[in-house]
Design a protein around this motif. Structure first.
Motif, PDB file in Angstrom:
ATOM      1  N   SER A 101       0.828  -1.214   0.000  1.00 35.95           N
ATOM      2  CA  SER A 101       0.000   0.000   0.000  1.00 35.95           C
ATOM      3  C   SER A 101       0.856   1.255   0.000  1.00 35.95           C
ATOM      4  CB  SER A 101      -0.940   0.013   1.216  1.00 35.95           C
ATOM      5  OG  SER A 101      -1.819  -1.090   1.180  1.00 35.95           O
ATOM      6  N   VAL A 102       1.948   1.250   0.781  1.00 39.67           N
ATOM      7  CA  VAL A 102       2.846   2.398   0.815  1.00 39.67           C
ATOM      8  C   VAL A 102       3.550   2.556  -0.523  1.00 39.67           C
ATOM      9  CG1 VAL A 102       5.063   3.174   1.758  1.00 39.67           C
ATOM     10  CG2 VAL A 102       3.211   2.577   3.288  1.00 39.67           C
ATOM     11  N   ALA A 103       3.982   1.441  -1.100  1.00 38.14           N
ATOM     12  CA  ALA A 103       4.663   1.511  -2.394  1.00 38.14           C
ATOM     13  C   ALA A 103       3.738   2.104  -3.459  1.00 38.14           C
ATOM     14  CB  ALA A 103       5.138   0.129  -2.815  1.00 38.14           C
ATOM     15  N   THR A 104       2.466   1.731  -3.398  1.00 33.46           N
ATOM     16  CA  THR A 104       1.506   2.171  -4.411  1.00 33.46           C
ATOM     17  C   THR A 104       1.157   3.645  -4.270  1.00 33.46           C
ATOM     18  OG1 THR A 104       0.544  -0.046  -4.509  1.00 33.46           O
ATOM     19  CG2 THR A 104      -0.787   1.764  -5.396  1.00 33.46           C
ATOM     20  N   VAL A 106       2.367   6.023  -1.737  1.00 36.40           N
ATOM     21  CA  VAL A 106       3.273   6.966  -1.082  1.00 36.40           C
ATOM     22  C   VAL A 106       4.626   7.041  -1.793  1.00 36.40           C
ATOM     23  CG1 VAL A 106       4.477   7.536   1.058  1.00 36.40           C
ATOM     24  CG2 VAL A 106       2.129   6.671   1.140  1.00 36.40           C
ATOM     25  N   LEU A 107       5.291   5.900  -1.938  1.00 38.53           N
ATOM     26  CA  LEU A 107       6.613   5.927  -2.561  1.00 38.53           C
ATOM     27  C   LEU A 107       6.556   6.441  -3.992  1.00 38.53           C
ATOM     28  CD1 LEU A 107       8.444   2.703  -1.320  1.00 38.53           C
ATOM     29  CD2 LEU A 107       8.324   4.982  -0.312  1.00 38.53           C
ATOM     30  N   SER A 108       5.464   6.153  -4.681  1.00 38.34           N
ATOM     31  CA  SER A 108       5.333   6.638  -6.055  1.00 38.34           C
ATOM     32  C   SER A 108       5.353   8.163  -6.099  1.00 38.34           C
ATOM     33  CB  SER A 108       4.038   6.114  -6.684  1.00 38.34           C
ATOM     34  OG  SER A 108       2.909   6.470  -5.901  1.00 38.34           O
ATOM     35  N   GLN A 109       4.882   8.818  -5.021  1.00 36.59           N
ATOM     36  CA  GLN A 109       4.943  10.284  -4.958  1.00 36.59           C
ATOM     37  C   GLN A 109       6.348  10.770  -4.610  1.00 36.59           C
ATOM     38  OE1 GLN A 109       1.708  12.303  -2.781  1.00 36.59           O
ATOM     39  NE2 GLN A 109       0.793  10.286  -2.480  1.00 36.59           N
ATOM     40  N   ILE A 110       6.994  10.068  -3.689  1.00 31.27           N
ATOM     41  CA  ILE A 110       8.302  10.525  -3.225  1.00 31.27           C
ATOM     42  C   ILE A 110       9.339  10.453  -4.338  1.00 31.27           C
ATOM     43  CG2 ILE A 110      10.225   9.964  -1.674  1.00 31.27           C
ATOM     44  CD1 ILE A 110       8.180   9.327   0.458  1.00 31.27           C
ATOM     45  N   VAL A 111       9.342   9.363  -5.095  1.00 30.90           N
ATOM     46  CA  VAL A 111      10.382   9.224  -6.124  1.00 30.90           C
ATOM     47  C   VAL A 111      10.190  10.224  -7.264  1.00 30.90           C
ATOM     48  CG1 VAL A 111      10.852   6.808  -5.589  1.00 30.90           C
ATOM     49  CG2 VAL A 111       9.105   7.377  -7.307  1.00 30.90           C
ATOM     50  N   SER A 228      -7.263 -13.093   0.219  1.00 31.17           N
ATOM     51  CA  SER A 228      -6.461 -12.259  -0.675  1.00 31.17           C
ATOM     52  C   SER A 228      -5.373 -11.542   0.105  1.00 31.17           C
ATOM     53  CB  SER A 228      -7.354 -11.228  -1.373  1.00 31.17           C
ATOM     54  OG  SER A 228      -6.586 -10.246  -2.038  1.00 31.17           O
ATOM     55  N   ASP A 229      -4.166 -11.448  -0.491  1.00 32.59           N
ATOM     56  CA  ASP A 229      -3.107 -10.636   0.114  1.00 32.59           C
ATOM     57  C   ASP A 229      -2.918  -9.335  -0.645  1.00 32.59           C
ATOM     58  OD1 ASP A 229      -1.959 -11.514  -2.203  1.00 32.59           O
ATOM     59  OD2 ASP A 229      -0.119 -12.286  -1.285  1.00 32.59           O
ATOM     60  N   ASP A 230      -3.894  -9.004  -1.502  1.00 30.88           N
ATOM     61  CA  ASP A 230      -3.835  -7.800  -2.329  1.00 30.88           C
ATOM     62  C   ASP A 230      -5.109  -6.999  -2.093  1.00 30.88           C
ATOM     63  OD1 ASP A 230      -3.939  -5.885  -4.320  1.00 30.88           O
ATOM     64  OD2 ASP A 230      -3.136  -7.177  -5.877  1.00 30.88           O
ATOM     65  N   PHE A 231      -4.996  -5.858  -1.392  1.00 24.70           N
ATOM     66  CA  PHE A 231      -6.191  -5.079  -1.076  1.00 24.70           C
ATOM     67  C   PHE A 231      -6.838  -4.485  -2.331  1.00 24.70           C
ATOM     68  CE2 PHE A 231      -4.236  -4.728   3.275  1.00 24.70           C
ATOM     69  CZ  PHE A 231      -5.234  -5.447   3.920  1.00 24.70           C
ATOM     70  N   ASN A 232      -6.066  -4.236  -3.374  1.00 29.99           N
ATOM     71  CA  ASN A 232      -6.674  -3.763  -4.618  1.00 29.99           C
ATOM     72  C   ASN A 232      -7.610  -4.823  -5.181  1.00 29.99           C
ATOM     73  OD1 ASN A 232      -5.423  -1.198  -4.802  1.00 29.99           O
ATOM     74  ND2 ASN A 232      -3.544  -2.128  -5.560  1.00 29.99           N
ATOM     75  N   ALA A 233      -7.170  -6.081  -5.145  1.00 23.66           N
ATOM     76  CA  ALA A 233      -8.028  -7.175  -5.614  1.00 23.66           C
ATOM     77  C   ALA A 233      -9.243  -7.322  -4.710  1.00 23.66           C
ATOM     78  CB  ALA A 233      -7.232  -8.476  -5.656  1.00 23.66           C
ATOM     79  N   THR A 234      -9.032  -7.174  -3.407  1.00 31.08           N
ATOM     80  CA  THR A 234     -10.147  -7.271  -2.460  1.00 31.08           C
ATOM     81  C   THR A 234     -11.210  -6.220  -2.752  1.00 31.08           C
ATOM     82  OG1 THR A 234      -8.745  -8.183  -0.709  1.00 31.08           O
ATOM     83  CG2 THR A 234     -10.778  -7.095  -0.023  1.00 31.08           C
ATOM     84  N   GLN A 249      -7.326   2.124   5.712  1.00 29.40           N
ATOM     85  CA  GLN A 249      -7.643   3.391   5.047  1.00 29.40           C
ATOM     86  C   GLN A 249      -6.651   3.725   3.939  1.00 29.40           C
ATOM     87  OE1 GLN A 249      -8.953   6.826   7.523  1.00 29.40           O
ATOM     88  NE2 GLN A 249      -7.113   7.826   6.740  1.00 29.40           N
ATOM     89  N   LEU A 250      -5.345   3.463   4.187  1.00 27.88           N
ATOM     90  CA  LEU A 250      -4.334   3.774   3.192  1.00 27.88           C
ATOM     91  C   LEU A 250      -4.555   3.015   1.893  1.00 27.88           C
ATOM     92  CD1 LEU A 250      -1.690   5.248   2.484  1.00 27.88           C
ATOM     93  CD2 LEU A 250      -0.441   3.338   3.526  1.00 27.88           C
ATOM     94  N   ALA A 251      -5.067   1.797   1.984  1.00 28.12           N
ATOM     95  CA  ALA A 251      -5.277   0.987   0.791  1.00 28.12           C
ATOM     96  C   ALA A 251      -6.489   1.437  -0.012  1.00 28.12           C
ATOM     97  CB  ALA A 251      -5.440  -0.485   1.169  1.00 28.12           C
TER      98      ALA A 251
END
Length: 302
Positions: A101-104, A106-111, A228-234, A249-251
């Protein structure tokens, strides 16, 4: 003169606990690792391993030399970086591990920030659950910064030489298909929840175990129709009417149409988010990265 490659191999053997694992990490056979360690023992006149028919065990001297070797290798890397900098081509690397969730979100904004797109800095990202991120932060590990979560009272067993930096709390939300007739923020009873299908996180994960406890404590015995281990899929499955779920909430930053959040006061759960920094990480880069994390809207608004 000591061979730096042998010292690097020693660090990995001590860290991973076997010649085979160290060889796999460095691209050597176990036999080649054994030969390197034998040569290092001969060069230093120090017994580094207790060998038996089936295993090898690092001695205290090996652990001590491994720590010294790690510092020496870091110093050598810094000297090389300084030499490269003198030529105007220095590139410093920050190795970051984070859960999906952070990679999707948050990190996408930071980089994208100018600070982290500078030619002199490279952010190397590994995506995984806390159980796979934390081990990479040990001394001599493959990560400098880890972004992890802790659910309920489940503990995070941190290696030595790791500092914690608080980021915020991420509450779980109960979300249901909009097609079921619920409106955003409406109340749902425990009785109704016992009668609907559920989508749960994969069994065995830390949050799944805590969610099971919270639901059982509320007297719920979910009828599970998906794991599921993928909240987007959920969320996609919820939008399609397949079931309900508890989602952080972050997801839900970009949740799909057809998903609504409902209130169930008897069920409350939050995961705590934190950044972990290895003591041997480049201090200025890791500190600046944690500060950047805290200033991203998703964390600032928690």
């Amino acid at each position: 003169m000591l061979n730096l490659n042998h010292l690097r191999t020693l660090v990995e053997v001590v860290r991973l606990g076997s010649f085979t694992a160290a060889g796999n990490r460095l691209g050597y056979t176990a036999s080649a690792v054994s030969q390197q360690m034998a040569a290092l023992e001969k060069d230093t006149n120090v017994r580094l391993f207790v060998r038996s028919a089936r295993s090898v065990h690092p001695t205290q001297a090996a652990h001590a030399m491994g720590q010294q070797a790690l510092k020496l290798l870091r110093d050598a890397e810094n000297l090389l970086a300084a030499g490269t900098a003198a030529g105007g081509n220095a590139v410093r690397e920050l190795r970051v591990g984070a859960f999906p969730s952070v990679a999707t979100f948050v990190l996408s904004q930071i980089v994208e920030m100018p600070r982290w797109q500078a030619p002199s800095v490279q952010v190397k990202i590994s995506i995984g659950e806390p159980s796979s991120v934390v081990p990479g932060l040990r001394v001599g590990g493959e990560l400098d910064v880890g972004i992890v979560y802790q659910v309920g009272e489940s503990g995070l067993a941190l290696p030595q030489g790791v500092s914690r930096h608080w980021l915020g709390e991420d509450p779980y939300k109960l979300v249901v298909p909009a097609a079921w007739g619920f409106t955003e923020g409406s109340r749902m009873s425990l009785e109704a929840l016992n009668e609907v299908p559920w989508i749960l996180h994969l069994r065995g994960s830390s949050d799944a175990n805590v969610i099971d406890f919270v639901l059982a404590n509320a007297g719920l015995h979910p009828r599970v129709v998906a794991s599921s281990d993928d909240f987007n899929a959920t969320l996609r499955l919820i939008a399609a009417g397949h079931g309900v779920a508890m989602v952080p909430q972050l997801a839900m930053v970009e949740r799909p149409e057809g998903v609504v959040e409902v209130e169930v006061p008897e069920i409350a759960l939050t995961r705590r988010l934190m950044a972990l920094c290895a003591d041997d990480a480049p201090a200025d880069l890791s500190e600046n990265f944690v500060e950047a994390l805290r200033n991203v809207d998703e964390f600032r608004n928690m």
